[in-house]
Design a protein around this motif. Structure first.
Motif, PDB file in Angstrom:
ATOM      1  N   VAL B 162       0.845  -1.197   0.000  1.00 47.96           N
ATOM      2  CA  VAL B 162       0.000   0.000   0.000  1.00 47.96           C
ATOM      3  C   VAL B 162       0.883   1.252   0.000  1.00 47.96           C
ATOM      4  O   VAL B 162       0.646   2.201  -0.759  1.00 47.96           O
ATOM      5  CB  VAL B 162      -0.947   0.000   1.235  1.00 47.96           C
ATOM      6  CG1 VAL B 162      -1.755   1.292   1.309  1.00 47.96           C
ATOM      7  CG2 VAL B 162      -1.864  -1.224   1.201  1.00 47.96           C
ATOM      8  N   ILE B 163       1.913   1.228   0.818  1.00 47.71           N
ATOM      9  CA  ILE B 163       2.834   2.374   0.905  1.00 47.71           C
ATOM     10  C   ILE B 163       3.526   2.597  -0.447  1.00 47.71           C
ATOM     11  O   ILE B 163       3.661   3.730  -0.916  1.00 47.71           O
ATOM     12  CB  ILE B 163       3.909   2.116   2.002  1.00 47.71           C
ATOM     13  CG1 ILE B 163       3.237   1.976   3.379  1.00 47.71           C
ATOM     14  CG2 ILE B 163       4.973   3.206   1.995  1.00 47.71           C
ATOM     15  CD1 ILE B 163       2.682   3.246   3.957  1.00 47.71           C
ATOM     16  N   ARG B 164       3.943   1.497  -1.094  1.00 48.05           N
ATOM     17  CA  ARG B 164       4.619   1.620  -2.390  1.00 48.05           C
ATOM     18  C   ARG B 164       3.704   2.294  -3.410  1.00 48.05           C
ATOM     19  O   ARG B 164       4.106   3.197  -4.138  1.00 48.05           O
ATOM     20  CB  ARG B 164       5.053   0.234  -2.905  1.00 48.05           C
ATOM     21  CG  ARG B 164       6.138   0.290  -3.989  1.00 48.05           C
ATOM     22  CD  ARG B 164       6.321  -1.022  -4.721  1.00 48.05           C
ATOM     23  NE  ARG B 164       5.190  -1.430  -5.527  1.00 48.05           N
ATOM     24  CZ  ARG B 164       4.795  -0.819  -6.660  1.00 48.05           C
ATOM     25  NH1 ARG B 164       5.440   0.228  -7.109  1.00 48.05           N
ATOM     26  NH2 ARG B 164       3.730  -1.269  -7.318  1.00 48.05           N
ATOM     27  N   LEU B 165       2.432   1.880  -3.426  1.00 46.69           N
ATOM     28  CA  LEU B 165       1.490   2.472  -4.381  1.00 46.69           C
ATOM     29  C   LEU B 165       1.154   3.920  -4.008  1.00 46.69           C
ATOM     30  O   LEU B 165       0.978   4.764  -4.891  1.00 46.69           O
ATOM     31  CB  LEU B 165       0.211   1.640  -4.450  1.00 46.69           C
ATOM     32  CG  LEU B 165       0.335   0.322  -5.198  1.00 46.69           C
ATOM     33  CD1 LEU B 165      -0.959  -0.484  -5.088  1.00 46.69           C
ATOM     34  CD2 LEU B 165       0.668   0.591  -6.676  1.00 46.69           C
ATOM     35  N   ALA B 166       1.071   4.195  -2.703  1.00 45.77           N
ATOM     36  CA  ALA B 166       0.835   5.578  -2.263  1.00 45.77           C
ATOM     37  C   ALA B 166       1.975   6.467  -2.758  1.00 45.77           C
ATOM     38  O   ALA B 166       1.736   7.543  -3.328  1.00 45.77           O
ATOM     39  CB  ALA B 166       0.727   5.641  -0.737  1.00 45.77           C
ATOM     40  N   ASP B 167       3.203   6.003  -2.565  1.00 42.77           N
ATOM     41  CA  ASP B 167       4.366   6.761  -3.049  1.00 42.77           C
ATOM     42  C   ASP B 167       4.269   6.995  -4.541  1.00 42.77           C
ATOM     43  O   ASP B 167       4.497   8.100  -5.032  1.00 42.77           O
ATOM     44  CB  ASP B 167       5.664   5.984  -2.739  1.00 42.77           C
ATOM     45  CG  ASP B 167       6.006   5.994  -1.256  1.00 42.77           C
ATOM     46  OD1 ASP B 167       5.357   6.756  -0.495  1.00 42.77           O
ATOM     47  OD2 ASP B 167       6.915   5.241  -0.852  1.00 42.77           O
ATOM     48  N   SER B 168       3.935   5.941  -5.260  1.00 42.56           N
ATOM     49  CA  SER B 168       3.848   6.021  -6.717  1.00 42.56           C
ATOM     50  C   SER B 168       2.809   7.068  -7.134  1.00 42.56           C
ATOM     51  O   SER B 168       3.072   7.922  -7.990  1.00 42.56           O
ATOM     52  CB  SER B 168       3.500   4.630  -7.258  1.00 42.56           C
ATOM     53  OG  SER B 168       3.195   4.679  -8.625  1.00 42.56           O
ATOM     54  N   LEU B 169       1.623   7.039  -6.493  1.00 42.81           N
ATOM     55  CA  LEU B 169       0.550   7.977  -6.866  1.00 42.81           C
ATOM     56  C   LEU B 169       0.907   9.415  -6.486  1.00 42.81           C
ATOM     57  O   LEU B 169       0.671  10.346  -7.268  1.00 42.81           O
ATOM     58  CB  LEU B 169      -0.766   7.556  -6.192  1.00 42.81           C
ATOM     59  CG  LEU B 169      -1.428   6.296  -6.776  1.00 42.81           C
ATOM     60  CD1 LEU B 169      -2.505   5.747  -5.828  1.00 42.81           C
ATOM     61  CD2 LEU B 169      -2.053   6.590  -8.154  1.00 42.81           C
ATOM     62  N   PHE B 170       1.456   9.601  -5.292  1.00 41.53           N
ATOM     63  CA  PHE B 170       1.828  10.978  -4.897  1.00 41.53           C
ATOM     64  C   PHE B 170       2.963  11.516  -5.778  1.00 41.53           C
ATOM     65  O   PHE B 170       3.011  12.698  -6.088  1.00 41.53           O
ATOM     66  CB  PHE B 170       2.200  11.043  -3.408  1.00 41.53           C
ATOM     67  CG  PHE B 170       0.995  11.164  -2.499  1.00 41.53           C
ATOM     68  CD1 PHE B 170       0.185  12.311  -2.545  1.00 41.53           C
ATOM     69  CD2 PHE B 170       0.660  10.160  -1.604  1.00 41.53           C
ATOM     70  CE1 PHE B 170      -0.931  12.432  -1.717  1.00 41.53           C
ATOM     71  CE2 PHE B 170      -0.451  10.271  -0.769  1.00 41.53           C
ATOM     72  CZ  PHE B 170      -1.250  11.416  -0.826  1.00 41.53           C
TER      73      PHE B 170
END
Lengths: 303, 303
Positions: B162-170
């Motif tokens: 989830v954190i990896r995807l959050a980073d990617s989106l931000f």
């Protein structure tokens, strides 16, 4: 922000056979009630309020109280309780060898009057006798205060009135006090405010919370209570019972939903969810109408 | 124990016209959708996700996306958003003068594949283009991550994913991230664990929570989020939409129930509950089936 710690273990007081069934219009056959309570005894629950020894003309749904109390298979690890309104009810209960006596009073004068046609002061005199007599018969006693978070007739309830009644009941000698959100109007902030005051006088171990899910807030109110250190909750399997003040709306918090949330939070309940679901489906079948609980609805969506 | 403080004000993102209607089998007439969204615009809500510009063959319920987006009465104080899967959808949305673009990806490889027939990596490439193009067209962008708390196919989801995807989106440039409990499996402890990690990297103002009430825990999860400082929540009026993975079970958290709990906790939402209820009854009438929300059921029990 620090994550608050929760109690490691929670004790669920199953009130379905009493608080649930007394609010259902369909009469459940006595043998079915007994079979259901025996099923509940196999779920891991360690507390079941099995019936009410009120005048059978008040609550015809539980007019078979003696027979039920006498014929259920009692597991020595489980506390079997019954609701008792007065000395006459207590005599009937004592003959039926119940473990624990539950007495009740409302924080609202008008709700108390509407419920049992007595003022709060008159009720305190009656309960004082019942508690005394119960203790002299070696029964533990549980007190219920209803409409703690709001009254269907008066609206707002003063916390000080709740505290006064809590003091009165504990002075009589009750072992545990259940604070009831009778009309399902409580919110988590209010729960914390009430408990902050109550827990200044009484230990969290002596307090149980009794939430109704009429506005869907019961589990949020449970969470707020857990965060205040409360580890005892009343609930009714499948959400059995509905709300007498809002026909068609939800009533008691469902035991199966409560158990789902608690166990998924890592809190120990020792209740077997498969057995619990099976007991819910049993009573749903006898009621011949869908139960309210999310757990039952979810189960049925998958089967 | 100290009572934690909650945000003073909460912002509700109404997703009923998109996330609700896309999961209803009945097609709501385009004029009724428009009338309903106009009604929602008068409730005090300041954010409405009005439709989805996915391929109409995927979601026939929202095949009238352009017409709806063009014909609703836009209040300048309200953000009107639409879900956009790809550049083609974005072109359609831009022609329809939507305020905000919402993009979506799943934390679960199998759910993402099942949902849009792409791997997560393939989806990231597409979203990166959509976000870039949205920003160059002066649109704000919202990212959704679904199945954050569990997947209908894989079960457990790693927080690190989830954190990896959050980073990617931000990094792509989204303004706000919505963390979705797509199958309504989250519990309050899990919510706090996930948010503890997420809020080490991102401010609470940039995070919204999207809960489903499939197991009845949505409001408890909201409470857990509030305690972590979260002040943005997605919900669907009346609980519209159900759950595609559990037919007959509840889906989206109901806006009216969320608003009830928040306002009773003293948290400001600026939403008028009477208007909200009226908008719920309007769409219930068009759907011709009872809505799930406690607020609607309670209202109907009293009328």
């Amino acid at each position: 922000m620090a994550i608050p710690s929760f109690p490691e273990k929670v004790y669920i007081r199953e009130v379905g056979p009493r608080d649930g069934l007394q609010n259902e219009s369909k009469f459940i056959q006595t043998d079915d009630k007994i079979q259901w309570i025996d099923h509940l005894s196999n779920t891991g629950l360690n507390y079941i309020e099995v019936t009410s020894f009120v005048n059978p003309t008040w609550i015809p749904a539980l007019s078979d109280a003696e027979y039920v109390a006498k014929h259920i298979k009692k597991n020595p690890d489980i506390t079997y309780a019954a609701l008792i309104p007065n000395i006459k009810g207590l005599s009937r209960a004592l003959e039926s060898s119940i473990d624990e006596v539950a007495v009740f009073i409302s924080a609202s004068e008008s709700h108390n009057k509407n419920n049992i046609n007595k003022t709060i002061s008159e009720t305190e005199i009656v309960l004082s006798e019942v508690v005394k007599e119960s203790i002299s018969n070696n029964k533990t006693v549980r007190g219920y205060i209803s409409t703690v978070f709001g009254c269907p007739f008066e609206g707002h309830i003063e916390i000080d009135q709740v505290i006064r009644l809590a003091d009165s009941l504990f002075e009589m000698g009750i072992d545990e006090l259940s604070l009831g959100d009778t009309i399902g109007i409580a919110n988590p902030s209010q729960v914390k405010q009430v408990l902050e005051k109550v827990l200044k006088r009484y230990s969290p171990e002596s307090i149980a919370m009794h939430f109704h899910n009429t506005r869907g807030t019961a589990l949020a109110n449970v969470l707020a209570s857990l965060e205040m250190g409360i580890s005892k909750f009343d609930s009714s399997l499948g959400g059995l019972g509905g709300c007498p003040y809002a026909p068609g709306a939800s009533g008691n918090l469902a035991t199966d939903d409560l158990n789902y949330m608690l166990t998924n939070m890592g809190i120990v309940t020792n209740i077997n969810p498969v057995e619990l679901n099976s007991a819910a489906l049993f009573i749903q079948d006898k009621l011949q109408k869908p139960l309210d609980s999310y757990s039952v609805k979810y189960y049925e969506s998958q089967h």
